[in-house]
Each structure stands twice: as C-alpha cells, then as structure tokens.
Design an enzyme around this catalytic site. Structure first.
Site, PDB file in Angstrom:
ATOM      1  N   CYS A 374     -23.026 -19.493   8.721  1.00 49.46           N
ATOM      2  CA  CYS A 374     -23.886 -19.433   7.429  1.00 49.46           C
ATOM      3  C   CYS A 374     -25.587 -19.188   7.575  1.00 49.46           C
ATOM      4  O   CYS A 374     -26.264 -19.556   6.885  1.00 49.46           O
ATOM      5  CB  CYS A 374     -23.787 -20.536   6.531  1.00 49.46           C
ATOM      6  SG  CYS A 374     -21.844 -20.826   6.007  1.00 49.46           S
ATOM      7  N   ALA A 375     -25.925 -18.634   8.843  1.00 44.70           N
ATOM      8  CA  ALA A 375     -27.112 -18.187   9.140  1.00 44.70           C
ATOM      9  C   ALA A 375     -26.991 -17.008  10.157  1.00 44.70           C
ATOM     10  O   ALA A 375     -27.346 -17.032  11.181  1.00 44.70           O
ATOM     11  CB  ALA A 375     -27.870 -19.427  10.006  1.00 44.70           C
TER      12      ALA A 375
END
Ligand SMILES: Cc1ncc(COP(=O)(O)O)c(C=O)c1O
Length: 457
Positions: A374-375
C-alpha cells in the site's frame, strides 16, 4: 554470534505464540509471525483485560443502568489513558476512530476549505490519498534520499507557496516499507516556521517508540489499535481541537448531536457537540477503545527504553544476517545504516518475491508479507521505478514462480517476537538462497501457492 544473546528482556506475552501451522510436507511447526507491520498479535494482557471487562459490557453514553455507566466511565478513562500515552497538550482531544486510515480521512474532511496539503510520495496510501478531497489541494513531494533532503524539500515547497490560507503536512513517523524513521521534529519545526500544521501518521511508530506529541510538537497524530497489539477495530486521531470543532461532523447521527429540533418550516435544526463526540457519531466501539488503552498501559509499564533496546538488537541481528547474503538487497530510502523500527523490506536476486514468501511459509512456517505494501510509489522508487506494474494493494505481480519480481518481501516484528523467530528467518533465507525451494509452487489468483504433494525435483 548473535548480538542479541546478551541481556535482552523477554518478549511480551502475545496470543498465538504457541500456534503450530502445517508445512507443505504435512509436518507442523511453531508459527513465526513476522508480519507485525500489517497487524500485530494481541498482547495477552490486552486479551485478559478485555475478557475481564466483557461481562460488564454495556452501551456507552446511552443507558441509565449500572453497566452502561461503567462502560461509559471505561470509555472516557480510555481516552485519558491514550492522552497520557501520547503526552498530549492541554486542550488536545482524542477521537476514537476505526484505524489510521479512518483517522486521516476524518482529518481530511475537517480541514478548512482551501487547505493546501503536502505529503511525500513515499507515504502509505492512507496518508497519500485522503487529501484528494473537495476543497483541498495536495502537493506530493519527491522521495527524499536523506533526512536533510526531506527537510530541505519541505522548506522549499512551503517557501515557494506564499499564498495565505491554511496548510498541512502529513508525514509518517516510520515507513511501513523500510521501517526507517523520519525526522519528525525537524519537519514539524520547518512546517511551523512557515505557518503550516502537521499530522503525524504514527501507525508504524507508536507500537515501537515512545511518542510525545508535546515534544515533537506535531498538531495531530493518528494510529491503529491492531498494529498496537489491540486488534478490536479501533484507532485514534488525537491533537488540536480548533479545526475539529469547527468542522462538520465526520458522521452525522446520534452522539454527535447535542440537540435536534423540528423547525416550523418542516426542516430539522441540529446543534452539534464540540469535542470528541462531534466526530464519534453512532455507538462507540468501547471494547476497541478499552483494548487500545490496555495496550498503552502495558507498553508504558514494560518501558519503551527496554522495548526499544530489545528491538534495536533484533534489528541489528537481522540487518547483519541479511547483509551476509549477497543475493539479498535490503531496501533503504535513507541509505544503509539508517535508524529503523522492526520493519524491513528486501528482494532476492533471481527470485519472485511472492515465490520466496510462499516458500518461507510452506517450508518453514514463517509468515512475512510480499507486495507493494500500500505504498506503490515508494516501493517502485526503491525497486528502480517500474511504473508499468499494475497491482492491487498487497497483491504480487502476476509473474510465475522463479521470475524476477516487481514487488518486495517485508519482514516485521515487535515486542512479542522471540529471538528464535529472527534466527529461524535468517536461516531459512540462507537455505532458500543456497539450495532453492524444496517444494513446487504455482500461481493461483495472482498469488504463489505450494502445490499439494509436489516436492521440487
Ligand atoms: C504507515 C501506515 N499508515 C497507515 C496505515 C493504515 O493503517 P490501517 O490499515 O490500520 O488504517 C498503515 C497500515 O499498514 C501504515 O503502515
């Protein structure tokens, strides 16, 4: 020899420490949970506190009965415990939310119209995306390669934008990808010098380090219970009251409203509460809040000095062990040796990260995570900028086992991790790199899974 062999305190007791999981061979081994950065196991103490309270569970802020009163007291006491844990200033408030993502979305909705938000592109999506809100503008700052570069980039961006109006920096305390610590006090001083406020994403910092809002001088802080050994669906947004009290409630409903009256013209007039209640409409998650407070007490009593020393020793052991394996490349934004919490991502030459992680699980009973965490912008920067790779959050690229990976492997741990898990992990990485996988794997639904009954030839 292990640098951790001397005088480390015992890990804190967590649930699941004795769980045994099946390997591909059918044998069972003790599970090595090395994915704390996603969700940490519950502290035994938190579980016991919640179990002791459970028979007394009742509605909060609603009932006249004894259990409702008791639950309301515990809920409000939990708020005070969190305020102490975060070392808040006079006038700051604690709002209970669902998690960090919820906290930052709440804040985004509460920012004055026209607020210009700054965030480094290296943030977790929870810190990167909520600001794309109507009425806000957001500027993404390029990935810095040192603390000094981060401070200089913020300084330059704020100096270049001298228009009046509110501004906010959203920044992480510790990266969920590299585990590296960010220079929060320096960034905050810079932001404040330009009149901008700061919200600290402490999702990965709060479980590992003592946190003083007063000392760091940040305006708000957000964190999640499930990463702080309190997996009961609650999180926290804490900090300054003024913008929160001036904003529309995050959710409209009971609890947020002080009075609601029918008007002569048929409309309904509402007077909203100020303070935390304004943004906590609906029945509050008293167990979640109480669990967070219990974790705050447990970590404070264990002592962050002791916990941090223990974790530093495990991080040293881990980084030294991985550095001795030439095929392994550890991902760092700020360079080798930068200070980090117990979170580290890496890739292995010649391996698909999903394949490697699947083998750690199926052959060694070790649970890590693979993906882009999620980055996505940060991981792609660290891997060399493959912009083409489409991926859902956490999903590996659809390459076959053994192909080069466009994602990474993350190992993460915390206060409940025994040294043996780190040692077992290092031994497993060494064996996989040297001898390869002993089992065969296939891609299924975008994930790598062990074939049933198929040893590698
Ligand atoms: C740095 C960081 N910020 C925010 C989040 C979002 O937390 P949650 O999923 O609990 O809302 C995470 C989760 O991994 C994180 O690591």
């Amino acid at each position: 020899m292990s640098t951790t062999a001397t005088a480390l305190c015992a890990p804190l007791a967590v649930l699941g420490h004795d769980v045994r999981v099946p390997l591909a061979t059918g044998e069972k081994v003790g599970y090595a949970a090395l994915d704390y950065a996603a969700s940490a196991p519950a502290l035994q103490r938190v579980w016991d506190d919640v179990a002791a309270y459970a028979p007394y569970y009742g509605s909060v802020h609603r009932g006249a009965g004894y259990l409702s009163q008791l639950s309301t007291d515990l809920f409000e006491q939990s708020r005070r415990t969190v305020a102490d844990f975060l070392d808040l200033r006079e006038g700051d408030q604690v709002v209970f939310t669902r998690a960090t993502t919820d906290s930052l979305n709440l804040l985004a909705g509460a920012l004055p119209v026209g607020t210009r938000v700054y965030a480094f592109e290296t943030e977790h999506h929870a810190s990167l995306l909520p600001w794309r809100h109507a009425g806000l503008t957001v500027e993404y700052l390029r990935a810095p390669r040192s603390h000094a570069e981060a401070v200089a980039a913020l300084d330059a961006a704020l100096a270049a934008d001298s228009a009046p109006g509110p501004r906010l920096l959203c920044v992480t305390g510790a990266s969920n990808v590299t585990g590296e610590l960010w220079p929060i006090a320096e960034l905050t001083a810079t932001a404040h010098r330009h009149g901008a406020r700061v919200v600290l994403d402490a999702a990965q910092l709060a479980p590992h380090h003592r946190l003083s809002v007063r000392e760091l001088d940040v305006d708000w802080v957000a964190f999640s219970g499930h990463k702080l050994y309190a997996p009961f669906g609650a999180g926290v947004l804490a900090g300054r009251s003024d913008w929160l009290d001036a904003a529309e409630p995050y959710l409209a409903g009971g609890g947020a409203s002080r009075t609601v009256a029918r008007e002569a013209d048929g409309s309904v007039a509402v007077e909203w509460h100020t303070g935390p209640a304004r943004h906590e409409a609906g029945s509050p998650n008293v167990i979640g809040a109480y669990a967070i407070a219990s974790a705050c007490r447990a970590l404070t009593e264990a002592g962050f000095d002791v916990l941090e020393a223990r974790e530093r020793a495990l991080v040293e052991r881990l980084t030294a062990g991985l550095a001795a394996i030439p095929e392994v490349k550890v991902l760092n934004l700020f360079g080798e040796g930068s200070a980090r919490v117990g979170v580290l991502s890496f890739v292995v030459r010649g391996w698909n990260s999903s394949h490697f992680s699947a083998a750690l699980s199926a052959e060694y009973g070790i649970g890590v995570r693979d993906g882009l965490f999620c980055a996505h912008p940060l991981v792609r920067t660290l891997l060399g900028g493959e912009e083409a790779a489409p991926s859902e959050c956490g999903a590996p690229e659809p390459s076959l086992p053994g192909e080069r990976s466009l994602n990474a492997i993350r190992v993460s741990f915390g206060a409940g991790t025994p040294e043996e898990h780190v040692e077992r992990f290092l031994a497993a990485v060494r064996t996989l790199v040297t001898d390869g996988a002993r089992w065969t794997y296939r891609s299924e639904g975008g994930r790598c899974v062990a074939d049933t009954g198929e040893r590698a030839a």
